[in-house]
Design an enzyme around this catalytic site. Structure first.
Site, PDB file in Angstrom:
ATOM      1  N   GLU A 179     -27.802  38.294 -36.447  1.00 16.19           N
ATOM      2  CA  GLU A 179     -27.600  36.840 -36.319  1.00 16.19           C
ATOM      3  C   GLU A 179     -28.790  36.075 -36.858  1.00 16.19           C
ATOM      4  O   GLU A 179     -29.556  35.476 -36.157  1.00 16.19           O
ATOM      5  CB  GLU A 179     -27.682  36.745 -34.717  1.00 16.19           C
ATOM      6  CG  GLU A 179     -26.352  37.497 -34.266  1.00 16.19           C
ATOM      7  CD  GLU A 179     -25.957  37.292 -32.612  1.00 16.19           C
ATOM      8  OE1 GLU A 179     -27.141  36.734 -32.014  1.00 16.19           O
ATOM      9  OE2 GLU A 179     -24.962  37.441 -32.134  1.00 16.19           O
ATOM     10  N   GLU A 371     -19.858  42.952 -33.400  1.00 15.79           N
ATOM     11  CA  GLU A 371     -20.202  42.702 -31.920  1.00 15.79           C
ATOM     12  C   GLU A 371     -19.177  41.746 -31.349  1.00 15.79           C
ATOM     13  O   GLU A 371     -18.681  41.023 -32.125  1.00 15.79           O
ATOM     14  CB  GLU A 371     -21.681  41.928 -31.749  1.00 15.79           C
ATOM     15  CG  GLU A 371     -22.829  42.518 -31.818  1.00 15.79           C
ATOM     16  CD  GLU A 371     -23.907  41.598 -31.300  1.00 15.79           C
ATOM     17  OE1 GLU A 371     -23.953  40.917 -30.420  1.00 15.79           O
ATOM     18  OE2 GLU A 371     -25.034  41.856 -32.047  1.00 15.79           O
TER      19      GLU A 371
HETATM   20  C1  BG6 Z   1     -25.773  38.763 -29.608  1.00 14.37           C
HETATM   21  C2  BG6 Z   1     -27.090  39.761 -29.830  1.00 14.37           C
HETATM   22  O1  BG6 Z   1     -26.584  37.473 -29.652  1.00 14.37           O
HETATM   23  O2  BG6 Z   1     -25.136  38.906 -28.597  1.00 14.37           O
HETATM   24  C3  BG6 Z   1     -26.980  40.981 -28.771  1.00 14.37           C
HETATM   25  O3  BG6 Z   1     -27.034  40.264 -31.255  1.00 14.37           O
HETATM   26  C4  BG6 Z   1     -26.864  40.327 -27.460  1.00 14.37           C
HETATM   27  O4  BG6 Z   1     -28.403  41.368 -29.166  1.00 14.37           O
HETATM   28  C5  BG6 Z   1     -25.400  39.980 -27.490  1.00 14.37           C
HETATM   29  O5  BG6 Z   1     -26.853  41.079 -26.555  1.00 14.37           O
HETATM   30  C6  BG6 Z   1     -24.764  39.540 -26.213  1.00 14.37           C
HETATM   31  O6  BG6 Z   1     -25.575  38.555 -25.416  1.00 14.37           O
HETATM   32  P1  BG6 Z   1     -26.204  38.645 -24.055  1.00 14.37           P
HETATM   33  O7  BG6 Z   1     -27.008  37.671 -24.001  1.00 14.37           O
HETATM   34  O8  BG6 Z   1     -25.006  38.776 -23.095  1.00 14.37           O
HETATM   35  O9  BG6 Z   1     -26.814  40.006 -24.241  1.00 14.37           O
END
Ligand code: BG6
Length: 473
Positions: A179, A371
């Site tokens: 990111e 993701e």
């Molecule tokens: C992304 C990241 O921003 O979102 C992860 O690459 C992160 O590291 C994921 O865990 C989800 O966000 P959160 O805050 O729910 O863990």
């Protein structure tokens, strides 16, 4: 069959959110180890509050995380049972170079990751490795101020060369920075930046961005030289901006906000700074310090574009009193047409198809969703079993959306790794109770629990999805 036979199904994690063992095996401290749970977290993450050592007052969830450092064999076995074709993970820079730029790499760190990659190979799981997932060695922050300094380029390239050489033949898919656009929104997390009085924030952020972009291009070139089979991707915190209404001003704001994010990927995928960015630098008085060959280096573009997707965002060209919502570190106007998760992240499966189309139109490179998932509070029964139909439903809708992007729109999509395939520490809040996994981990927000792993209902569901290549949802 809708998806290609070699479609890469799997799950994703990051070292700091799963490994723990932060002082074991000769590892050094990273920026992210220092993020506590609680009210100081946001100020530290944004670089407003300097906090470069642990204290007694705070709880630091990365110290133990889910202790994958000691459980990785058990966890990989479970991933294999689900039929993973790929596992996205990150290498912790400070396990390899505890101070970021030590004279020799830490053998214990190299051994640890070798064992993981060999374990994955046992099950024919392809690793997809992020070189820097919110990961800047604290020693480099103390000595040089993190990515504000050019010195980080050299240190990062050396780290990348070390691991790419060591794991040649074991790893083929690499991402340079997780990111990368997070640098704008969370400068300490993305770049180890801490602001002092009198600092010009924007100047520093874009200077750090320039260093990361040059480093990324150098590593892309290097990766191909080390092994022509290597495939290198950039990684964007994705999700397009919708105009709040069909007013031209709202649409213009949506374009501008998209550009703020795409700026990084425009450089990594096209090989040069876009004109809109050069004009913005002029307007804002941002002068980037560059070395002679930098623009030449940037011409080395990535092989594929990867991104995270949790939500779309909504913006307006007018300063009105809109209800806002959070989502993956970006504030957004609340979209009245969408439902939200318990953390206020808005759920928009069609937005994933929209994002895929926008990215593919813009870059014409293979895409990879690295993701996506639902952070939710799970309630295990007495045996620790979670019937997470809500998660299954969320994922089903998102999978249907990307299948349409492939089958109807013709997007070239390499794979899908759902976020937090095993419960882990949330990046935004540090909470354990914000769970994404197919595997429940017995641990709470205060760090208590047995760390026992239990399959959730979604575990068997995802296994069926993978076995049918996305046909049985
Ligand atoms: C992304 C990241 O921003 O979102 C992860 O690459 C992160 O590291 C994921 O865990 C989800 O966000 P959160 O805050 O729910 O863990």
């Amino acid at each position: 069959m809708t998806l290609p036979e070699n479609f890469l199904w799997g799950g994703a994690t990051a070292a700091n959110q799963v490994e723990g063992g932060v002082l074991e095996g000769g590892r050094g401290l990273s920026n992210i180890d220092l993020l506590p749970v609680g009210s100081d977290r946001a100020a530290i993450a944004s670089g407003q509050l300097e906090h470069l050592q642990w204290d007694e007052k705070h709880y630091y969830p990365a110290r133990e995380a889910i202790d994958m450092y000691h459980h990785y064999k058990e966890d990989i076995k479970l991933f294999a049972e689900m039929g993973f074709k790929v596992y996205r993970m990150s290498i912790s820079w400070t396990r390899i170079f505890p101070n970021g730029d030590d004279a020799v790499p830490n053998q214990a760190g190299l051994d640890f990751y070798r064992e993981i990659f060999e374990e994955l190979r046992k099950y024919n799981i392809e690793p997809l490795v992020t070189l820097a997932h919110f990961d800047v060695p604290v020693s480099l922050i103390k000595r040089y101020g993190g990515w504000r300094s050019r010195r980080l380029v050299e240190a990062y390239v050396r780290y990348a060369e070390t691991v790419m050489t060591a794991f040649k033949g074991l790893v083929r898919y690499w991402l340079t920075f997780n990111e990368i656009n997070i640098l704008i929104h969370s400068p300490f997390v993305g770049g180890g930046l801490i602001f002092k009085e009198g600092d010009s924030k924007k100047q520093l952020i874009y200077q750090a961005a320039h260093h990361q972009l040059v480093a990324s291009s150098l590593v892309t070139k290097l990766a191909h030289a080390v092994d022509p089979d290597n495939k290198i991707g950039c990684m964007l915190a994705g999700g397009m901006h919708y105009p709040y209404a069909c007013r031209p001003e709202d649409y213009k704001q949506a374009i501008d906000s998209d550009r703020e994010n795409y700026f990084f990927i425009d450089v990594q995928a096209r090989g040069y700074y876009p004109n809109y960015a050069k004009k913005m630098f002029e307007r804002e008085g941002i002068a980037l310090a560059m070395e002679d060959d930098d623009l030449e280096h940037l011409k080395e573009t990535v092989d594929f574009v990867s991104f995270s997707y949790y939500s779309s965002r909504t913006v307006s060209g007018f300063e009105e009193d809109y209800e806002t919502t959070t989502g993956n570190l970006f504030r957004s106007i609340k979209n009245p047409h969408l439902q939200s998760t318990e953390w206020g992240w808005q759920i928009d499966p069609l937005g994933l198809r929209n994002a895929l189309n926008q990215l593919y139109d813009r870059y014409q490179k293979p895409l990879f969703i690295v993701e996506n998932g639902l952070g939710a509070k799970d309630k295990p029964d007495r045996e620790g079993y979670v019937a997470d139909d809500y998660r299954i439903d969320y994922m089903r809708q998102h999978i249907l959306a990307f299948k349409d992007a492939v089958a109807i729109d013709g997007v070239d999509l390499l794979g899908y790794t759902s976020w937090g395939c095993i419960d882990l520490i949330a990046a935004s809040t540090g909470q354990m109770s914000k769970r994404y996994g197919f595997i429940y981990v017995d641990k709470d927000d205060e760090g208590k629990g047995s760390l026992k792993r239990t399959k959730k209902k979604s575990f068997d569901w995802y296994k069926k999805v993978i076995a049918s290549n996305g046909e049985e949802l």
